[in-house]
Design an enzyme around this catalytic site. Structure first.
Site, short mmCIF file in Angstrom:
data_model
loop_
_atom_site.label_atom_id
_atom_site.label_comp_id
_atom_site.label_asym_id
_atom_site.label_seq_id
_atom_site.Cartn_x
_atom_site.Cartn_y
_atom_site.Cartn_z
N ASP A 28 2.13 -81.93 13.47
CA ASP A 28 2.53 -81.34 12.19
C ASP A 28 4.04 -81.14 12.11
O ASP A 28 4.70 -80.95 13.13
CB ASP A 28 1.80 -79.99 12.04
CG ASP A 28 1.84 -79.49 10.60
OD1 ASP A 28 2.12 -80.29 9.68
OD2 ASP A 28 1.59 -78.28 10.40
N ARG A 32 8.87 -81.20 7.12
CA ARG A 32 9.93 -80.21 7.34
C ARG A 32 11.06 -80.79 8.18
O ARG A 32 12.23 -80.47 7.96
CB ARG A 32 9.36 -78.95 8.01
CG ARG A 32 8.72 -78.00 7.00
CD ARG A 32 7.82 -77.00 7.65
NE ARG A 32 6.56 -77.63 8.05
CZ ARG A 32 5.68 -77.06 8.85
NH1 ARG A 32 5.93 -75.87 9.36
NH2 ARG A 32 4.55 -77.68 9.14
N HIS A 45 7.63 -89.10 8.53
CA HIS A 45 6.42 -89.77 9.03
C HIS A 45 6.80 -90.95 9.93
O HIS A 45 6.13 -91.20 10.94
CB HIS A 45 5.54 -90.22 7.87
CG HIS A 45 4.98 -89.09 7.05
ND1 HIS A 45 4.41 -87.98 7.63
CD2 HIS A 45 4.91 -88.89 5.71
CE1 HIS A 45 4.01 -87.15 6.67
NE2 HIS A 45 4.32 -87.68 5.50
N GLU A 75 -8.32 -83.25 4.00
CA GLU A 75 -7.64 -82.42 3.00
C GLU A 75 -6.29 -83.00 2.58
O GLU A 75 -5.72 -82.61 1.57
CB GLU A 75 -7.45 -80.99 3.54
CG GLU A 75 -8.74 -80.19 3.64
CD GLU A 75 -9.71 -80.67 4.71
OE1 GLU A 75 -9.24 -81.12 5.78
OE2 GLU A 75 -10.93 -80.64 4.48
N LEU A 139 -6.04 -94.96 29.39
CA LEU A 139 -6.06 -93.87 28.42
C LEU A 139 -6.94 -94.19 27.22
O LEU A 139 -6.88 -95.30 26.67
CB LEU A 139 -4.61 -93.62 27.91
CG LEU A 139 -4.48 -92.59 26.78
CD1 LEU A 139 -4.69 -91.18 27.29
CD2 LEU A 139 -3.11 -92.71 26.11
C1 IPE Z 1 -2.89 -80.96 9.69
O1 IPE Z 1 -1.64 -80.76 9.11
C2 IPE Z 1 -3.29 -82.38 9.54
C3 IPE Z 1 -2.50 -83.36 10.30
C4 IPE Z 1 -1.55 -83.08 11.15
C5 IPE Z 1 -2.86 -84.73 10.07
P1 IPE Z 1 -1.48 -80.24 7.60
O2 IPE Z 1 -0.03 -80.21 7.33
O3 IPE Z 1 -2.31 -81.08 6.70
O4 IPE Z 1 -2.14 -78.81 7.67
P2 IPE Z 1 -1.93 -77.51 6.76
O5 IPE Z 1 -2.10 -77.95 5.33
O6 IPE Z 1 -0.55 -77.00 7.01
O7 IPE Z 1 -2.96 -76.56 7.24
C1 IPE Z 2 2.15 -83.96 9.59
O1 IPE Z 2 3.33 -83.58 8.97
C2 IPE Z 2 1.65 -85.31 9.13
C3 IPE Z 2 0.48 -85.26 8.24
C4 IPE Z 2 -0.18 -84.20 7.89
C5 IPE Z 2 0.03 -86.53 7.70
P1 IPE Z 2 3.34 -82.96 7.50
O2 IPE Z 2 3.43 -84.09 6.53
O3 IPE Z 2 2.20 -82.05 7.31
O4 IPE Z 2 4.71 -82.17 7.52
P2 IPE Z 2 4.96 -80.69 6.96
O5 IPE Z 2 3.91 -79.83 7.58
O6 IPE Z 2 4.83 -80.78 5.49
O7 IPE Z 2 6.33 -80.35 7.43
MG MG Z 3 1.90 -80.08 7.64
#
Ligand code: IPE
Ligand code: IPE
Ligand code: MG
Length: 253
Positions: A28, A32, A45, A75, A139
């Site tokens: 995650d 940000r 990404h 989600e 792995l």
């Molecule tokens: C969880 O991250 C899903 C992945 C890392 C793929 P999100 O960014 O979707 O989760 P929330 O919305 O902060 O809970």
């Molecule tokens: C995780 O990073 C990747 C996915 C959920 C696909 P985010 O895209 O959720 O990045 P933040 O949480 O918005 O920073």
């Molecule tokens: Mg996120």
């Protein structure tokens, strides 16, 4: 319940590190990471894929047997269409660019999540990467893509219900093992460690059933910043955890 192997760190003076048999990672903070640098979320990404490549190498080096990464949740469909399309393309590009390297590194890839609704070309790609790495013995890289823990449990329940309706299974024969065997993760050990980056402290529908006794480690780095030092710190934290599984401390027994 399998015990985690204890491996030497190469530095005899230090405590040996406990290495998880199965490590789950909620990758995650890509958005940000990008925002903090005045970049578009999509650039986060792209950097995130580099971190994933690096993590795969670290798991191989340190002897993690199974690695499950959360790459797109059920989600995440609520995001802007362009971002979803970008993430899907990134999966395609990752497979195209890294397949040979994964084969060379003896990595077996398994993709878990809901397949219904995915484009046929993406489904072919998923089947192809799984088939081409199926014989590998190193792995096991499990990619949770279009994955949601609740959806997985609902799918498993439906499969079991079909067996009951067909008379092949009696309700009283349903055990935890029946459910485990019907989950996408059938045959994998439960994760002993789940790491989430970006400072958020929640599960966000990742491996709900399988996380029953996982150690949870939350780190502040955004996913693109997660590097070897972060990985070693996570292993150190995991090593210090005392896993009781409902029992009592080892010293008191
Ligand atoms: C969880 O991250 C899903 C992945 C890392 C793929 P999100 O960014 O979707 O989760 P929330 O919305 O902060 O809970
Ligand atoms: C995780 O990073 C990747 C996915 C959920 C696909 P985010 O895209 O959720 O990045 P933040 O949480 O918005 O920073
Ligand atoms: Mg996120």
């Amino acid at each position: 319940m399998s015990l985690d192997p204890i491996i030497a760190t190469g530095n005899a003076a230090r405590e040996p590190l406990r290495v998880p048999v199965h490590m789950g990672v909620i990758m995650d903070g890509n958005g940000r990471w990008a925002k903090a640098r005045g970049k578009r979320r999509t650039e986060g990404h792209i950097e995130g894929v580099k971190s994933l490549r690096n993590l795969v190498e670290l798991c191989i080096t340190h002897g993690v047997a199974h690695l499950t990464v959360f790459s797109f949740s059920s989600e995440n469909w609520s995001r802007p269409r362009e971002e979803i399309a970008f993430i899907f393309n990134l999966l395609r590009r990752f497979v195209a660019s890294d397949l040979q390297r994964l084969i060379r590194n003896n990595v077996r890839v398994r993709i878990i999540g809901t397949r219904a609704g995915l484009e046929p070309s993406l489904l072919r790609l998923i089947d192809d990467v799984e088939a081409k790495t199926a014989g590998n013995t190193g792995l096991v890289l499990v990619v949770a893509f279009n994955y949601g823990g609740k959806a997985e449990i609902a799918d498993a329940t439906r499969r079991i219900a079909v067996e009951v309706a067909a008379g092949r299974l009696l309700p009283e024969q349903i055990t935890e093992q029946t459910i485990e065997a019907a989950l996408y993760t059938a045959g994998l050990p439960d994760p002993d460690l789940i790491v989430r980056t970006s400072g958020e402290q929640r599960i966000s529908n990742f491996l709900l059933w399988q996380a029953a006794y996982s150690e949870l480690v939350f780190v502040d780095e955004n996913w693109p910043d997660f590097n070897e030092a972060s990985f070693m710190r996570v292993l150190e934290t995991f090593t210090r955890r005392e896993r009781r599984f409902g029992g009592i401390e080892a010293a008191s027994s």
